[in-house]
Design a protein around this motif. Structure first.
Motif, PDB file in Angstrom:
ATOM      1  N   GLU A  66       0.803  -1.216   0.000  1.00  0.00           N
ATOM      2  CA  GLU A  66       0.000   0.000   0.000  1.00  0.00           C
ATOM      3  C   GLU A  66       0.838   1.269   0.000  1.00  0.00           C
ATOM      4  O   GLU A  66       0.291   2.371   0.023  1.00  0.00           O
ATOM      5  N   ALA A  67       2.155   1.143   0.000  1.00  0.00           N
ATOM      6  CA  ALA A  67       3.030   2.317  -0.045  1.00  0.00           C
ATOM      7  C   ALA A  67       3.277   2.720  -1.492  1.00  0.00           C
ATOM      8  O   ALA A  67       3.672   1.894  -2.322  1.00  0.00           O
ATOM      9  N   LYS A  68       3.034   3.995  -1.819  1.00  0.00           N
ATOM     10  CA  LYS A  68       3.348   4.480  -3.164  1.00  0.00           C
ATOM     11  C   LYS A  68       4.852   4.476  -3.395  1.00  0.00           C
ATOM     12  O   LYS A  68       5.324   4.152  -4.482  1.00  0.00           O
ATOM     13  N   ALA A 122      10.035   7.776  15.792  1.00  0.00           N
ATOM     14  CA  ALA A 122       9.436   8.799  14.932  1.00  0.00           C
ATOM     15  C   ALA A 122       7.941   8.582  14.745  1.00  0.00           C
ATOM     16  O   ALA A 122       7.464   7.454  14.662  1.00  0.00           O
ATOM     17  N   CYS A 123       7.201   9.684  14.656  1.00  0.00           N
ATOM     18  CA  CYS A 123       5.792   9.631  14.268  1.00  0.00           C
ATOM     19  C   CYS A 123       5.732   9.304  12.776  1.00  0.00           C
ATOM     20  O   CYS A 123       6.475   9.885  11.973  1.00  0.00           O
ATOM     21  N   VAL A 124       4.845   8.378  12.398  1.00  0.00           N
ATOM     22  CA  VAL A 124       4.838   7.899  11.018  1.00  0.00           C
ATOM     23  C   VAL A 124       3.951   8.729  10.097  1.00  0.00           C
ATOM     24  O   VAL A 124       3.851   8.429   8.899  1.00  0.00           O
ATOM     25  N   ASP A 125       3.300   9.778  10.619  1.00  0.00           N
ATOM     26  CA  ASP A 125       2.372  10.532   9.769  1.00  0.00           C
ATOM     27  C   ASP A 125       3.062  11.128   8.548  1.00  0.00           C
ATOM     28  O   ASP A 125       2.478  11.196   7.461  1.00  0.00           O
ATOM     29  N   SER A 126       4.327  11.538   8.698  1.00  0.00           N
ATOM     30  CA  SER A 126       5.051  12.096   7.558  1.00  0.00           C
ATOM     31  C   SER A 126       5.334  11.051   6.487  1.00  0.00           C
ATOM     32  O   SER A 126       5.373  11.353   5.295  1.00  0.00           O
ATOM     33  N   PHE A 127       5.524   9.796   6.896  1.00  0.00           N
ATOM     34  CA  PHE A 127       5.817   8.724   5.946  1.00  0.00           C
ATOM     35  C   PHE A 127       4.553   8.206   5.267  1.00  0.00           C
ATOM     36  O   PHE A 127       4.624   7.586   4.212  1.00  0.00           O
ATOM     37  N   LEU A 153       3.004  -1.138   5.405  1.00  0.00           N
ATOM     38  CA  LEU A 153       1.682  -0.630   5.044  1.00  0.00           C
ATOM     39  C   LEU A 153       0.965  -1.677   4.205  1.00  0.00           C
ATOM     40  O   LEU A 153       1.344  -1.945   3.062  1.00  0.00           O
ATOM     41  N   LEU A 154      -0.074  -2.286   4.791  1.00  0.00           N
ATOM     42  CA  LEU A 154      -0.793  -3.376   4.149  1.00  0.00           C
ATOM     43  C   LEU A 154      -2.273  -3.045   4.035  1.00  0.00           C
ATOM     44  O   LEU A 154      -2.801  -2.247   4.821  1.00  0.00           O
ATOM     45  N   ILE A 213       0.155   6.608   0.631  1.00  0.00           N
ATOM     46  CA  ILE A 213      -0.634   5.389   0.689  1.00  0.00           C
ATOM     47  C   ILE A 213      -1.631   5.370  -0.469  1.00  0.00           C
ATOM     48  O   ILE A 213      -2.126   6.407  -0.898  1.00  0.00           O
ATOM     49  N   LYS A 214      -1.906   4.179  -0.966  1.00  0.00           N
ATOM     50  CA  LYS A 214      -2.742   4.029  -2.151  1.00  0.00           C
ATOM     51  C   LYS A 214      -4.225   4.126  -1.844  1.00  0.00           C
ATOM     52  O   LYS A 214      -5.039   4.360  -2.738  1.00  0.00           O
TER      53      LYS A 214
END
Length: 454
Positions: free
Chosen positions: A276-278, A289-294, A332-333, A299-300
């Motif tokens: 699900e990761a572009k 780290a907070c993952v919101d930036s990643f 990301l799944l 995400i698709k």
């Protein structure tokens, strides 16, 4: 003497979305967090800061009253913005709003000659006070190592075979000097050997070259060939009363950088993985780290599960959650929140299965990478003994009987069946292949705690 261990038991979970070997700069991460729940066995955390305090990288945030000398420190400099608690005031997170430029607490540096003359006790006190000690994990039980113990040996797994696992060549690039110094420090902590496990079927990362007084063991085969518990079992097994320490390569580097630079360096490279990761790639950040930036714009779809760690043993987090202390991977799944009628019976080659079951034809495509969601496709049911657990466990234990002993809370059988040799990750594949849908990893931890606190 170094060993070559060829493993046949196991299973590689081939998922789409492995990180490409390139770095990507996302939006700067604003907040970081230390989560006591990441530290198994921590029971009585004592918070040393309050909301509004300013901290530097290396400033102590909390400690466990059971091991007061071991400090858990801030990964970045900034301001404490929240101390989050749950039921019965259980401490969940300490959140830090990071500065644009990281400032560091100063710790003592060590030259080679100073390191040689320093006592073991002095080194331990230094590592414990500076925040790097939690990287050392004790076997049995998989808890933070007790500084008052002396292990019979120390094990490092230099590769990872979990699904979508990051490449250590990328994670440790440019850290050769710090890694070697970290190894030198570890030698002072044990009278036994330092064991480093590397893959037998491909070249080991350059950071592992030219190491002195380290026993390098090679392992080949499917997952869990990269698990440190498997390495211990085949090289220097744990008996009742034995203590072995383990540490991942990043922890070795962090220890080395502490003595080289005199600072607590929590910078790390993280792999963004999953179908699900572009952009499945690597990025530079800091521990916790907070993952919101990643995740933002990467995400698709919105129906995504974020996992701190790998899909097999990782922890589900929110899309604005925080990476766990020991993780170098965000997975990301697709979320599997749906019911599929006759899901396992419909002929398909798009579902990965260990079993050559009716309709599941993935075994015909041994190199295909699969897009899998998080649907369990079933619910817990009677424990069916099929022998499949043993076929994916490359250790001389009987997983089914061990699980039944844990369920029955039979302490004698748990000890005889190998509870001291395993933690959750060692039997995680049993949960993946289990047709009875039992929470195997939860059961393993339950058994460990029954033995540990009995």
């Amino acid at each position: 003497m170094s060993k070559l261990v060829k493993l046949k038991k196991g299973f590689d979970i081939r998922l789409a979305g492995k990180a490409e070997k390139q770095m990507h700069d996302f939006q700067p991460v604003k907040t970081f967090a230390i989560k006591p729940t990441d530290f198994i066995g921590m029971q009585r955390p004592k918070v040393l800061v309050k909301e509004g305090d300013t901290v530097k990288a290396g400033t102590p945030l909390l400690f466990d009253k059971k091991m007061e000398k071991v400090q858990f420190v801030s990964p970045v400099s900034g301001k404490i913005v929240e101390i989050k608690r749950g039921e019965k005031r259980k401490l969940l997170e300490i959140k830090i709003l990071a500065d644009d430029v990281i400032e560091f607490e100063s710790f003592q540096k060590y030259s080679s000659s100073e390191l040689q003359s320093a006592s073991r006790e002095k080194i331990i006190d230094h590592l414990a006070a500076s925040g790097v000690w939690p990287q050392l994990i004790q076997r049995p039980f998989g808890v933070i190592a007790n500084p008052d113990d002396t292990p019979k040996s120390i094990f490092i797994s230099g590769f990872d075979t979990h699904p979508l696992a990051p490449d250590y060549e990328v994670l440790l690039k440019g850290q050769e000097e710090a890694f070697k110094l970290g190894i030198d420090i570890l030698k002072k902590l044990t009278k036994g050997k330092i064991h480093l496990g590397v893959p037998a079927d491909k070249a080991a990362p350059a950071v592992y070259s030219n190491l002195q007084q380290v026993e390098i063991n090679k392992f080949s085969g499917p997952h869990p060939a990269g698990n440190v518990g498997v390495h211990i079992h085949h090289v220097d097994p744990i008996g009742k009363g034995d203590i072995i320490w383990t540490i991942n390569p990043y922890g070795v580097v962090q220890i080395g950088n502490l003595l080289l630079k005199g600072v607590y360096d929590a910078s790390k490279i993280v792999a963004i993985t999953g179908s699900e990761a572009k952009k499945a790639c690597y990025t530079q950040t800091y521990l916790g780290a907070c993952v919101d930036s990643f995740v933002a714009e990467n995400i698709k779809s919105t129906n995504v599960r974020a996992i701190s760690g790998n899909p097999l043993t990782g922890q589900k987090i929110n899309l604005d959650g925080y990476l766990s202390y020991y993780d170098h991977q965000l997975s990301l799944l697709p979320e599997g929140d749906y019911y599929e009628f006759l899901g396992w019976m419909k002929p398909t080659s798009d579902k990965l299965s260990y079993h050559k079951a009716l309709g599941l034809l993935s075994f015909l495509y041994p190199k295909k990478e699969f897009v899998l969601d998080t649907n369990n496709r079933g619910e817990p049911r009677a424990f069916v003994s099929t022998g499949v657990f043993e076929s994916v466990t490359p250790m001389d234990i009987f997983p089914v009987y061990l699980m039944k002993a844990i369920m029955a809370e039979d302490y004698d059988d748990m000890e005889e069946l190998g509870i001291y040799e395993v933690i959750e990750e060692d039997l995680a594949l049993c949960e993946f292949v289990d047709v009875s849908k039992h929470p195997v990893q939860e059961l393993v931890r339950k058994g460990i705690e029954l033995i540990q606190y009995s």
